[in-house]
Scaffold this motif. Structure first.
Motif, short mmCIF file in Angstrom:
data_model
loop_
_atom_site.label_atom_id
_atom_site.label_comp_id
_atom_site.label_asym_id
_atom_site.label_seq_id
_atom_site.Cartn_x
_atom_site.Cartn_y
_atom_site.Cartn_z
N THR A 465 0.81 -1.22 0.00
CA THR A 465 0.00 0.00 0.00
C THR A 465 0.85 1.27 0.00
N ALA A 466 2.15 1.11 -0.06
CA ALA A 466 3.00 2.31 -0.16
C ALA A 466 2.80 2.96 -1.53
N LEU A 467 2.50 4.23 -1.52
CA LEU A 467 2.19 4.93 -2.77
C LEU A 467 3.45 5.61 -3.32
N PRO A 468 3.63 5.54 -4.65
CA PRO A 468 4.81 6.19 -5.25
C PRO A 468 4.60 7.71 -5.38
N THR A 469 5.66 8.41 -5.63
CA THR A 469 5.58 9.84 -5.94
C THR A 469 5.46 9.98 -7.45
N PRO A 498 3.90 6.50 -19.26
CA PRO A 498 4.66 7.45 -20.09
C PRO A 498 3.94 8.79 -20.20
N GLY A 499 4.68 9.83 -20.44
CA GLY A 499 4.13 11.17 -20.63
C GLY A 499 3.61 11.78 -19.35
N ASP A 500 4.24 11.44 -18.20
CA ASP A 500 3.86 11.95 -16.88
C ASP A 500 2.42 11.61 -16.50
N ARG A 501 1.86 10.68 -17.22
CA ARG A 501 0.51 10.24 -16.84
C ARG A 501 0.61 9.24 -15.69
N THR A 502 -0.54 9.05 -15.02
CA THR A 502 -0.58 8.14 -13.86
C THR A 502 -1.84 7.29 -13.94
N ALA A 503 -1.68 5.96 -13.74
CA ALA A 503 -2.83 5.05 -13.67
C ALA A 503 -3.22 4.89 -12.20
N LEU A 504 -4.50 5.08 -11.94
CA LEU A 504 -5.07 4.90 -10.60
C LEU A 504 -6.00 3.70 -10.66
N VAL A 505 -5.77 2.71 -9.79
CA VAL A 505 -6.52 1.45 -9.86
C VAL A 505 -7.07 1.10 -8.48
N ILE A 506 -8.30 0.61 -8.49
CA ILE A 506 -8.86 0.05 -7.26
C ILE A 506 -9.72 -1.15 -7.65
N PRO A 566 -1.87 15.07 -16.79
CA PRO A 566 -1.70 16.45 -16.32
C PRO A 566 -1.70 17.46 -17.47
N ALA A 567 -1.52 16.97 -18.68
CA ALA A 567 -1.47 17.91 -19.81
C ALA A 567 -2.80 18.61 -20.00
#
Length: 692
Positions: A465-469, A498-506, A566-567
């Motif tokens: 459960t440690a979240l990355p930066t 890639p492209g500073d995007r982030t996947a959020l999953v639950i 974020p773009a």
């Protein structure tokens, strides 16, 4: 009495006597005298009662015309001559009553001197019917006392035995002759004699019988066995209702009482077993199960109960578990306040003595009955002298191994004090059955604990459960198991793209335990692998659906996969049967995504769509599992409303927002697994806002 007067008249010595109760009450005896001229010279009160004539009416009158029926005059003259010649005559003759009817009398007529010294006669008579009644009554009484199997006794008003039959003498173990003149307490002191004599005094005082009073105790006939008698007492009444004593009858009903007692105990045992089925093993907690065992046993079955479990059962990974025969007291109950509580404390450990009954029971896996001499040897060593002294006061004990699935887990020891009967065969069966049920409950708890430890270990290793930066996002997440005993398949993850995007999953795998945790680990790994290949959300969910189907046909899970860019400050969200994410705006408004929910993973329909959600700075994307909003006391709509209210309190670090949400929606803890993931685009104005 007039009979005394007649004795004086004929020169017999006078004796001081009491009331002639038998003559007066049971058999009135009439007496009269006739002088040498045939006239009545003396007339008793009993004669007055039997024939109706008073003394004033008959004295001086000729006897034959007054008393003898005309048909018997000739017989009367013949009998008179015989008596006057010196003969005594005995016979049954009728006498005329004053009102004219005849009274049949048993007579004894003998010569006697009249006041002038001449020869007259004296008649003594009793009514024939009264004589017959007395004869029959005496015969019946004699037959009853000599032949009846029921114990019978006559007691006087002082409650001393007047007569007893042989049946009662055999019951009491004392010869019949040794009863006479003695009180009950003197003959059979082992009975509840005070209660018996109290009842007999009430019978005398009230003149009313008492039926089926229970006599209890031991007699000389069988001093080792306590017996029960059904006792009935009736007043012995004389004339005018005078109370002469008590008639007692006794029937030994020990066998019937024992049969009834056994039947009652049988019902109680069945009820206790039924209760044990609902009370033992109500939780999957070892200590709670042991407590339930002793609570069922004490005090209804035993005066104390002690549950010991092997250390290797309680803590298989601990160093003490490797020590041979090390046991720990898990629960204890004792009804005796004199028991040394500090020596019987829960949690104490000790080594099973070698070559002891304790070790024998654990090795052989069979119950053992312990005598009073065996009990102290269970706790050797000088430090246990106080406990041994207490154990010597006990009456009996039974040691039963806790065996489940062929494995000895520990021991239950139950005891009774000397005040109670020792355990009988039925008690032993009950104790063994309760121990077997307890062993199964303890083994279930043990296996569950082992499974839970494995599930927790697996989940910790698979669901970090440690979240990355990640660029441009502030993150916070929490996972709460349903309880300390349960772990499930809820998880969340954050994956850099890639492209500073982030996947959020639950996601949420249906079920609990090791299997759910293992499936969750597989899905999490699959998601991370697919995400790193930058697969679009819909395609990723379709691949994940196939992965769930490969695990098993009955497997099912839900999932949300969102990609933050974020773009353009938006999130692309796809759902697979999962509750809708929420977006809390910077102005305090909260909205839930209303796009298609999709089908759960594993169903096979693969009906998934994407929804683009704006996520401006200050807004918070909230992903959660259904355990957060759904509970027994609220439905999904109510839970979503409470979540929206909790999310209005923001503008502070997401970790605090996350904690506040959990506190508001789960004030009494989670009823199901809960996972929550919060993401907020970084904004200089809110990044360092002080906490409230």
């Amino acid at each position: 009495m007039d009979i005394q007067q007649s004795a004086k008249d004929v020169g017999q010595p006078q004796t001081a006597v009491g009331q002639a109760g038998v003559f007066r009450d049971l058999l009135p005896i009439a007496m009269w005298r006739i002088d040498s001229e045939g006239r009545i010279s003396q007339w008793s009160l009993a004669a007055q009662e039997l024939f109706g004539h008073t003394a004033e009416e008959v004295l001086g009158r000729s006897a034959t015309p007054l008393l003898v029926p005309v048909a018997n005059w000739e017989l009367a003259d013949e009998l008179t001559r015989r008596v006057l010649s010196g003969e005594a005559v005995v016979g049954t003759l009728p006498v005329r009553h004053r009102d004219g009817h005849l009274v049949t009398m048993e007579m004894w007529i003998c010569p006697t001197a009249d006041p002038q010294g001449r020869t007259g006669l004296m008649g003594i008579a009793a009514e024939t019917s009264a004589v017959l009644r007395m004869r029959d009554s005496l015969a019946a009484l004699e037959g009853l006392f000599t032949q009846s199997p029921i114990g019978l006794a006559m007691l006087g008003p002082d409650l001393r035995y007047v007569r007893v039959n042989e049946a009662l003498a055999r019951m009491n173990g004392v010869p019949a002759a040794q009863h006479i003149g003695r009180r009950v307490s003197e003959v059979v002191p082992g009975l509840n004699t005070m209660a018996l004599e109290t009842v007999m005094r009430q019978v005398l005082a009230r003149g009313e019988p008492v039926v089926d009073f229970r006599g209890l105790g031991r007699t000389g006939a069988d001093p080792r066995m306590e017996r029960v008698w059904s006792c009935s007492f009736s007043p012995l009444l004389g004339g005018g209702g005078r109370r002469l004593g008590v008639i007692a009858s006794l029937i030994d009903i020990t066998r019937e009482e024992r049969a009834q007692l056994q039947a009652t105990r049988g019902r109680q045992r069945l009820a206790l077993l039924a209760e044990a089925g609902t009370r033992i093993g109500t939780t999957l907690d070892l200590r709670q199960t042991a407590e339930e065992v002793v609570q069922v046993l004490v005090p209804r079955v035993a005066d104390s109960a002690d549950v010991h479990l092997l250390e290797e059962v309680l803590d298989p990974d601990e160093a003490t578990a490797s020590a041979h025969g090390m046991v720990r007291r898990l629960a204890v109950a004792f009804a005796d306040p004199a028991a040394p509580a500090e020596d019987l404390a829960v949690g104490m450990t000790h080594q099973v003595p070698r070559a002891s009954a304790y070790e024998q029971v654990m090795v052989e896996g069979r119950p053992m009955r312990l005598t009073r001499a065996d009990i102290p040897r269970l706790v050797p060593g000088p430090e246990n002298e106080r406990l041994r002294s207490y154990l010597r006061t006990l009456g009996c004990a039974r040691m039963v191994p806790l065996v489940a699935r062929g494995t000895v887990l520990g021991i239950v020891m139950v005891t009774r004090s000397r005040r109670r009967e020792p355990f009988d065969d039925q008690d032993n069966l009950l104790i063994d059955e309760l121990a077997a049920r307890a062993a199964l409950g303890i083994d279930n708890a043990r296996m569950y604990s082992a499974q839970r430890r494995a599930a927790l270990t697996l989940q910790r290793s698979l669901a970090n459960t440690a979240l990355p930066t990640v660029p441009g996002l502030e993150l916070a997440g929490r996972y709460l198991p349903a309880s300390d005993q349960e772990v499930g398949g809820d998880w969340f993850d954050v994956i850099a793209l890639p492209g500073d995007r982030t996947a959020l999953v639950i996601g949420d795998v249906m079920g609990h335990g090791v299997h759910a945790a293992a499936v969750m680990g597989q899905l999490r790994t699959t998601v991370r692998t697919l995400a790193r290949h930058d697969i679009p959300p819909v395609e990723l969910l379709r691949s994940l659906d196939a992965a769930v189907a490969d695990v098993g046909e009955n497997e099912m899970a839900t999932c949300v996969y969102a990609v933050h860019d974020p773009a353009d400050g938006s999130c692309l969200v796809a759902r697979a049967g999962h509750p809708p994410p929420a977006v809390a705006g910077a102005g305090g408004e909260v909205a839930f995504l209303d796009g298609p929910s999709g089908t759960p993973l594993g169903v096979g329909r693969r009906d998934f769509q994407t929804e683009r959600v704006p996520l401006p700075p200050g807004a918070v994307l909230v992903l959660y599992t259904d355990g957060l909003i759904e509970a027994r006391d609220r439905n999904l709509d109510q839970g979503m409303l409470q979540l929206a209210r909790a999310l209005r309190h923001r503008g502070r670090p997401l970790s605090r927002v996350c904690d506040r949400v959990l506190a508001r929606l789960l004030p009494r803890g989670a009823q199901d697994d809960v996972a929550i993931l919060l993401a907020r685009p970084l904004h200089p104005a809110t990044r360092h806002e002080p906490p409230d």
